[in-house]
Design an enzyme around this catalytic site. Sequence first.
Site, PDB file in Angstrom:
ATOM      1  N   ASP A 172       0.860  -1.180   0.000  1.00  0.00           N
ATOM      2  CA  ASP A 172       0.000   0.000   0.000  1.00  0.00           C
ATOM      3  C   ASP A 172       0.899   1.233   0.000  1.00  0.00           C
ATOM      4  O   ASP A 172       1.866   1.290   0.763  1.00  0.00           O
ATOM      5  CB  ASP A 172      -0.892  -0.021   1.247  1.00  0.00           C
ATOM      6  N   ILE A 173       0.607   2.218  -0.856  1.00  0.00           N
ATOM      7  CA  ILE A 173       1.473   3.402  -0.927  1.00  0.00           C
ATOM      8  C   ILE A 173       1.195   4.410   0.188  1.00  0.00           C
ATOM      9  O   ILE A 173       1.950   5.351   0.374  1.00  0.00           O
ATOM     10  CB  ILE A 173       1.396   4.098  -2.308  1.00  0.00           C
TER      11      ILE A 173
ATOM     12  N   ASN B 164     -13.675  -4.359   2.379  1.00  0.00           N
ATOM     13  CA  ASN B 164     -14.900  -3.562   2.416  1.00  0.00           C
ATOM     14  C   ASN B 164     -15.661  -3.708   1.104  1.00  0.00           C
ATOM     15  O   ASN B 164     -15.056  -3.784   0.039  1.00  0.00           O
ATOM     16  CB  ASN B 164     -14.565  -2.082   2.633  1.00  0.00           C
TER      17      ASN B 164
ATOM     18  N   GLN C 254     -15.518   1.328   1.196  1.00  0.00           N
ATOM     19  CA  GLN C 254     -14.753   0.906   0.029  1.00  0.00           C
ATOM     20  C   GLN C 254     -14.482   2.148  -0.812  1.00  0.00           C
ATOM     21  O   GLN C 254     -15.410   2.826  -1.242  1.00  0.00           O
ATOM     22  CB  GLN C 254     -15.527  -0.127  -0.798  1.00  0.00           C
TER      23      GLN C 254
ATOM     24  N   HIS D  10     -10.642  -5.684  -3.013  1.00  0.00           N
ATOM     25  CA  HIS D  10      -9.279  -5.700  -2.490  1.00  0.00           C
ATOM     26  C   HIS D  10      -9.289  -6.021  -1.006  1.00  0.00           C
ATOM     27  O   HIS D  10     -10.257  -5.757  -0.306  1.00  0.00           O
ATOM     28  CB  HIS D  10      -8.547  -4.381  -2.764  1.00  0.00           C
ATOM     29  N   PHE D  11      -8.215  -6.620  -0.582  1.00  0.00           N
ATOM     30  CA  PHE D  11      -8.032  -7.037   0.800  1.00  0.00           C
ATOM     31  C   PHE D  11      -6.789  -6.350   1.341  1.00  0.00           C
ATOM     32  O   PHE D  11      -5.756  -6.338   0.682  1.00  0.00           O
ATOM     33  CB  PHE D  11      -7.834  -8.555   0.893  1.00  0.00           C
ATOM     34  N   HIS D  12      -6.896  -5.796   2.528  1.00  0.00           N
ATOM     35  CA  HIS D  12      -5.752  -5.188   3.198  1.00  0.00           C
ATOM     36  C   HIS D  12      -5.203  -6.196   4.200  1.00  0.00           C
ATOM     37  O   HIS D  12      -5.955  -6.750   5.003  1.00  0.00           O
ATOM     38  CB  HIS D  12      -6.172  -3.948   4.011  1.00  0.00           C
TER      39      HIS D  12
END
Length: 142
Positions: free
Chosen positions: A35-36, A87, A94, A100-102
């Site tokens: 993640d940036i 989410n 979201q 997407h999954f964190h």
Amino acid sequence: MTNNLDEKCIFCLIIKGKIPSFKVLETNYSLAFLDISPVSDGHTQIIPKYHARTIADLPDEYLRDVGPMMKKVAMATGVENYNILQNNGRLAFQHVDHVHFHVIPKPNEKEGLVLSLEQNWPQKKVEKEELANICERLKAKI
């Protein structure tokens, strides 16, 4: 297997290599990249290589690939505590319309995802009879 990609989606552009990323792990069905704007060191996004807005829109073969990838990434962070967050929809926070999954490492109390049960996890009292009714309603739809 890059299918159903959207030229306007930032995550689809990352999949295609049109936007650079720090790739952590990649399979035929999924891509994991840092993640940036991380919440903690090692905060990683895992995305299917299929443009689907929510999990309900995602073909099962892509979803099957994500689980093992989440585990591998979480274990690679080297921390015992971590959150996996996903989410669906704007009301659920979201912000990118691509599943997407964190994977968010939680190395200590100050870093990582910070939740307070009193403030952010509203609980309500539900009678057992109501829980039984909800359970039956869900089971009937599965």
